[in-house]
Design a protein around this motif. Structure first.
Motif, short mmCIF file in Angstrom:
data_model
loop_
_atom_site.label_atom_id
_atom_site.label_comp_id
_atom_site.label_asym_id
_atom_site.label_seq_id
_atom_site.Cartn_x
_atom_site.Cartn_y
_atom_site.Cartn_z
N GLN A 267 1.12 2.89 -11.81
CA GLN A 267 2.07 3.95 -11.45
C GLN A 267 3.05 4.20 -12.58
N LYS A 330 5.67 12.98 2.68
CA LYS A 330 4.78 13.00 1.50
C LYS A 330 4.98 14.27 0.68
N ASN A 385 9.77 3.22 -5.27
CA ASN A 385 8.43 2.62 -5.36
C ASN A 385 8.33 1.46 -6.33
N TYR A 446 -3.29 7.84 -6.55
CA TYR A 446 -3.11 6.39 -6.69
C TYR A 446 -2.27 5.83 -5.55
N TYR A 447 -1.15 6.49 -5.23
CA TYR A 447 -0.29 6.02 -4.14
C TYR A 447 -1.04 6.01 -2.81
N GLU A 448 -1.79 7.08 -2.54
CA GLU A 448 -2.55 7.16 -1.29
C GLU A 448 -3.59 6.04 -1.22
N GLU A 450 -3.59 3.13 -2.80
CA GLU A 450 -2.98 1.81 -2.72
C GLU A 450 -2.41 1.55 -1.33
N ASN A 451 -1.79 2.56 -0.72
CA ASN A 451 -1.26 2.39 0.63
C ASN A 451 -2.37 2.10 1.64
N ARG A 486 4.92 -0.33 0.87
CA ARG A 486 4.11 0.87 0.85
C ARG A 486 4.81 1.92 -0.02
N TYR A 487 4.03 2.65 -0.77
CA TYR A 487 4.57 3.62 -1.72
C TYR A 487 4.93 4.94 -1.03
N LEU A 489 5.40 8.90 -1.14
CA LEU A 489 4.85 10.05 -1.84
C LEU A 489 5.77 11.27 -1.75
#
Length: 489
Positions: A267, A330, A385, A446-448, A450-451, A486-487, A489
């Motif tokens: 990230q 998001k 994040n 990437y965030y989606e 990884e979560n 959790r990231y 968005l």
């Protein structure tokens, strides 16, 4: 935890208990939040306004005969624009270390006062070499402000509150966009034996010195040291942000392991890619917009006035970002992409419309206003994040290294022999915006991913007990070390 943390455990446990017991009613929390807002946001917003005005003063000074008086030729003006960011780049990493090791509010106030002093010295420059040196040191002294403000925002506000608060103090940038051209125009109309461009530096430098001294006394170092909160309110301020799991209580110690975590985090590098490419246009237009407008066929002083309206569109964009962040999930990365798309359309207009359509080309400049509002949202992604105070400071420094690099490259694309149309510069700007959007799309993906991976492996994050994430905060863990993280968005 590290081995040397054991002797401190009783004191830490007592502090954990004190913070955990400081639960406030919703009405109390709202009251304390309002108190924090009124004592922090206007202070940072006014400072950010001054920073933007001081940074773009050089561009306005070109319309007040600076280039002629200092006998600047060829690419010398471009280098004076770029060298500011060399200074910014040089000081980004030392500043991230100082921000962790020393009282943050006092460090930022001192930096502002010194930058005002450096700005004042611009008025005594007599050559390209003198101006180049002054711009280098201005970049060094301004490097602490935006990363420092993002750290303060992360300490005082919940994850959900951070985008709107960052947008609010960034509002100073938009206001400066409106008023700085008007101020430069007014100074240009003053009948004085001192050159107008010198007056511009003297007045703004003096105001900045005074404000830096004020900041030393009014900007808090952390929630636990906020002078405007009593002991109970300080505990509430800490309690309400512990759920962020980003290490608001570990200031004062620089952890090498967290720095290495930052340097290997995908990230962080996607944010770096966005910042680098997005700031190629930023560097070019912050230095050359008034010259470009002058090239459309407007007079030098009127070019200063016509720089102001884009700030109004930027203000509207900030209001839209605040409302979107509050009501739409998001939405952060999406809003960043949208404001950059506005700028992309503006550059296309400037590239394709005929020279005779000067007002249509000016609309292209006007549409560039909102793109800079993606910067505070990118900072909010770091505060929300990135876990661990040292890691957060490191990622902030990485982002601002990229910020500086982009701003160094930008002015060099505006070739002096292509003035005032600068076709190479405009093409470079177009590519920069397109690549910035590309990196933001990758970051969203990437965030989606990884979560969803963490949900599948550890279960939903909301099932973790509050005491667990309070303990995690005291253990100074990074976002990649906390299973429940959790990231956003």
């Amino acid at each position: 935890m590290e081995k040397n943390a054991t002797p401190q455990q009783p004191a830490i446990d007592a502090q954990v208990i004190g913070v955990l017991q400081a639960e406030a009613t919703p009405e109390e929390e709202k009251r304390i939040l309002r108190k924090i807002d009124w004592h922090i946001i206007p202070v940072m917003g006014l400072c950010y306004m001054l920073q933007y005005m001081d940074k773009v003063t050089l561009g306005y000074a070109t319309q007040l005969n600076l280039r002629q008086d200092l006998n600047l030729h060829g690419s010398e003006y471009s280098w004076c624009s770029s060298v500011f960011y060399f200074g910014y780049l040089f000081w980004s990493w030392p500043s991230s270390y100082i921000s962790v090791r020393f009282p943050l509010g006092k460090y930022l106030g001192a930096s502002v006062a010194v930058w005002g002093l450096v700005l004042l010295t611009h008025a005594w420059c007599k050559s390209f070499a003198g101006l180049l040196t002054a711009r280098l040191f201005l970049g060094i002294t301004e490097a602490a402000v935006a990363p420092g403000f993002s750290l303060i925002t992360g300490m005082f506000y919940k994850t959900s509150e951070q985008p709107s608060r960052m947008a609010l103090w960034f509002l100073g940038n938009a206001v400066a966009n409106v008023v700085s051209g008007l101020i430069a125009y007014a100074i240009g109309r003053i009948d004085s034996h001192i050159a107008s461009w010198k007056l511009l530096f003297i007045i703004l430098g003096s105001v900045t010195i005074f404000y830096g001294i004020v900041l030393v006394f009014v900007l808090p170092d952390s929630p636990s040291k906020a002078w405007f909160l009593n002991d109970y309110e300080k505990k509430i301020a800490l309690h309400r942000t512990l759920e962020n799991r980003t290490g608001v209580m570990d200031e004062g110690e620089f952890k090498v392991s967290q720095m290495l975590d930052a340097l290997t985090d995908p990230q962080a590098w996607l944010l770096v890619g966005y910042s680098l490419t997005q700031n190629i246009p930023n560097g070019g237009f912050s230095s050359f917009s008034s010259i470009i407008i002058n090239g459309f066929g407007f007079s030098e002083l009127n070019s200063l006035l016509l720089s102001a309206p884009s700030g109004l569109l930027q203000i509207a964009a900030i209001v839209g970002i605040c409302l979107t962040a509050k009501y739409v999930k998001k939405s952060r990365i999406i809003t960043m992409i949208v404001v950059i798309l506005f700028a992309l359309v503006g550059v296309i207009l400037m590239n394709t419309l005929p020279d005779s359509n000067r007002w249509g080309r000016w609309v292209g400049i006007f549409l560039l206003g909102p793109f800079a509002t993606s910067i505070p949202i990118s900072l909010s992604l770091i505060t929300s994040n990135v876990g661990g105070f040292t890691k957060k400071a490191t990622v902030s420094a990485m982002l601002f290294v990229a910020y500086c690099t982009g701003n160094i490259i930008g002015p060099q694309l505006f070739l002096s022999d292509e003035a005032p149309k600068y076709p190479t510069g405009l093409r470079g700007v177009l590519v920069g915006f397109a690549l910035a959007i590309f990196f933001l799309i990758l970051l969203f993906i990437y965030y989606e991913y990884e979560n969803r991976r963490r949900d599948k492996k550890y279960g939903p994050a909301h099932l973790q007990a509050e005491a667990d994430y309070v303990t995690e905060d005291f253990m100074n863990l990074t976002d990649r070390q906390i299973p429940s993280f959790r990231y956003t968005l």
